[in-house]
Design an enzyme around this catalytic site. Structure first.
Site, PDB file in Angstrom:
ATOM      1  N   CYS A  91     -41.460  37.636 -43.815  1.00  0.00           N
ATOM      2  CA  CYS A  91     -40.754  38.025 -45.047  1.00  0.00           C
ATOM      3  C   CYS A  91     -41.614  38.879 -45.978  1.00  0.00           C
ATOM      4  O   CYS A  91     -41.190  39.944 -46.435  1.00  0.00           O
ATOM      5  CB  CYS A  91     -40.224  36.787 -45.765  1.00  0.00           C
ATOM      6  SG  CYS A  91     -41.483  35.686 -46.456  1.00  0.00           S
ATOM      7  N   HIS A 133     -40.702  32.279 -49.863  1.00  0.00           N
ATOM      8  CA  HIS A 133     -39.887  33.320 -49.223  1.00  0.00           C
ATOM      9  C   HIS A 133     -39.642  34.441 -50.222  1.00  0.00           C
ATOM     10  O   HIS A 133     -39.597  34.221 -51.436  1.00  0.00           O
ATOM     11  CB  HIS A 133     -38.561  32.748 -48.734  1.00  0.00           C
ATOM     12  CG  HIS A 133     -37.801  33.684 -47.834  1.00  0.00           C
ATOM     13  ND1 HIS A 133     -38.200  33.978 -46.548  1.00  0.00           N
ATOM     14  CD2 HIS A 133     -36.678  34.428 -48.045  1.00  0.00           C
ATOM     15  CE1 HIS A 133     -37.351  34.846 -46.004  1.00  0.00           C
ATOM     16  NE2 HIS A 133     -36.431  35.133 -46.892  1.00  0.00           N
ATOM     17  N   HIS A 189     -34.013  41.073 -45.891  1.00  0.00           N
ATOM     18  CA  HIS A 189     -35.179  40.215 -45.689  1.00  0.00           C
ATOM     19  C   HIS A 189     -35.375  39.895 -44.209  1.00  0.00           C
ATOM     20  O   HIS A 189     -34.494  40.137 -43.379  1.00  0.00           O
ATOM     21  CB  HIS A 189     -35.044  38.917 -46.498  1.00  0.00           C
ATOM     22  CG  HIS A 189     -33.978  37.974 -46.000  1.00  0.00           C
ATOM     23  ND1 HIS A 189     -34.111  36.607 -46.027  1.00  0.00           N
ATOM     24  CD2 HIS A 189     -32.750  38.209 -45.457  1.00  0.00           C
ATOM     25  CE1 HIS A 189     -33.026  36.029 -45.534  1.00  0.00           C
ATOM     26  NE2 HIS A 189     -32.186  36.978 -45.193  1.00  0.00           N
TER      27      HIS A 189
END
Length: 360
Positions: A274, A322, A334
């Site tokens: 990520c 994240h 993402h």
């Protein structure tokens, strides 16, 4: 210089060769001795009787979240190792330069000593009394004084150089210890990532094809519900921020990666995690940002959700484990987790911690 310091100097120079191996991304290290599984650890998950898929989905979320946290720790250790390696190499170069300088100074001191030996080592007064030509001796007395001052300066410079070398050796040794500690942290994080992903894969492997399809549908439904709930708050009604020039470049880079697989620790060009995706997107935009989602949250400027614009980074979960790139209109791009690819999703499909702006 004592033998211990000389050993440190040798070790520091050896580091120049060794350090690139230790710091290389993806370098495999021997795993530390296995430790007992803590109470409550998801290391050996077992679907409940009847394979309650909702519980399975929650268990998978827990496992992949733990892997994401460990991935951030791994990436942070990787970044530290790169910096420490560069510092050790720089110190080693200084040591080499210092040794060359010291050798030159010693040669100069030796030449001065030989010149003194040729005069018999007599003090100036004795040389005057014994001279066949006292007048000539007095004419050269000024040069003698200059030579003595030069010798004193030379000895002082040698002492300073030796002290610098000792300090460089101490610094290199300290950096080496930090690098070793970082290597262990990196290896521990790597082990945890692999354990969590293996546990998740094992849990998924116990499902039949139709159950996997239902599980995927459950994941999509949970994401849709979360996004709908987020939109129902009216969060987007005042959001009309225009992307900056660099923000547009970051968005273009990120969208060009659609479909590429998530791989923990990866930052392109063929796969991403990520924060690997977001950091590379902004690097491509000409504005580097920290490598990990936690550092992106810590170091970048926080902006209110109503002020967010395309290119901003949305940080998720209370532990900032994240991150995604905001595209606009309530959407993000993402790299979700292992087994998934870079994709577009709803910005509210996960718990939002906050929004940060790289080019504030």
């Amino acid at each position: 210089m004592g033998t211990g310091k000389r050993g440190l100097l040798t070790a520091a120079l050896t580091v120049v060769c060794a350090v690139t191996v230790l710091a290389a991304p993806g370098t495999a290290f021997a795993a530390p001795t296995p430790t007992p599984t803590p109470s409550g650890s998801p290391a050996t998950p077992t679907p409940p009787p009847g394979k309650d898929l909702e519980q399975v989905r929650e268990k998978l979320d827990t496992l992949y979240h733990a892997a994401a946290v460990a991935t951030d720790a791994y990436n942070a250790a990787e970044e530290k190792a790169k910096k420490q390696s560069a510092e050790i190499v720089a110190l080693a170069k200084k040591i080499v330069e210092g040794q060359q300088k010291l050798k030159k100074l010693k040669n100069q001191a030796g030449a001065s000593a030989r010149a003194q030996y040729r005069t018999g080592g007599l003090p100036p007064t004795a040389q005057f009394l014994l001279s066949d030509d006292p007048g000539q001796f007095l004419d050269g007395a000024g040069l003698v004084m200059q030579g003595q001052r030069a010798t004193k300066k030379l000895l002082g410079e040698m002492t300073r150089t030796q002290e610098e070398l000792r300090q460089y050796a101490d610094d290199a040794s300290a950096q080496w210890k930090k690098l070793e500690a970082g290597r262990k942290a990196k290896a521990a994080a790597k082990k945890k990532i692999e354990q969590q992903i293996a546990a998740a894969e094992k849990l998924e492997s116990r499902l039949e094809k139709k159950e996997k399809e239902r599980l995927a549908a459950l994941e999509e439904e949970a994401a849709r519900k979360a996004q709908a709930a987020w939109l129902d708050t009216g969060v987007l009604k005042d959001v009309d921020g225009k992307a900056s020039a660099r923000g547009k470049k970051a968005v273009r880079f990120a969208t060009a990666q659609l479909g590429k697989p998530y791989v923990w620790g990866a930052e392109g060009p063929d796969s991403f995690d990520c924060s690997g995706l977001t950091s590379q997107a902004w690097a491509a935009a000409g504005h580097p940002v920290p490598r990990t989602s936690q550092e992106q949250w810590k170091q970048l400027k926080h902006v209110d959700t109503k002020d967010m614009r395309p290119g901003d980074l949305i940080i998720y979960f209370d532990d900032a484990s994240h991150v995604a790139l905001y595209l606009g209109d309530g959407a993000i791009i993402h790299a979700p987790r292992p087994g998934r690819t870079v994709t577009v999703a709803g910005a509210g499909s996960m718990p939002i911690l906050g929004v940060v702006r790289p080019d504030a």
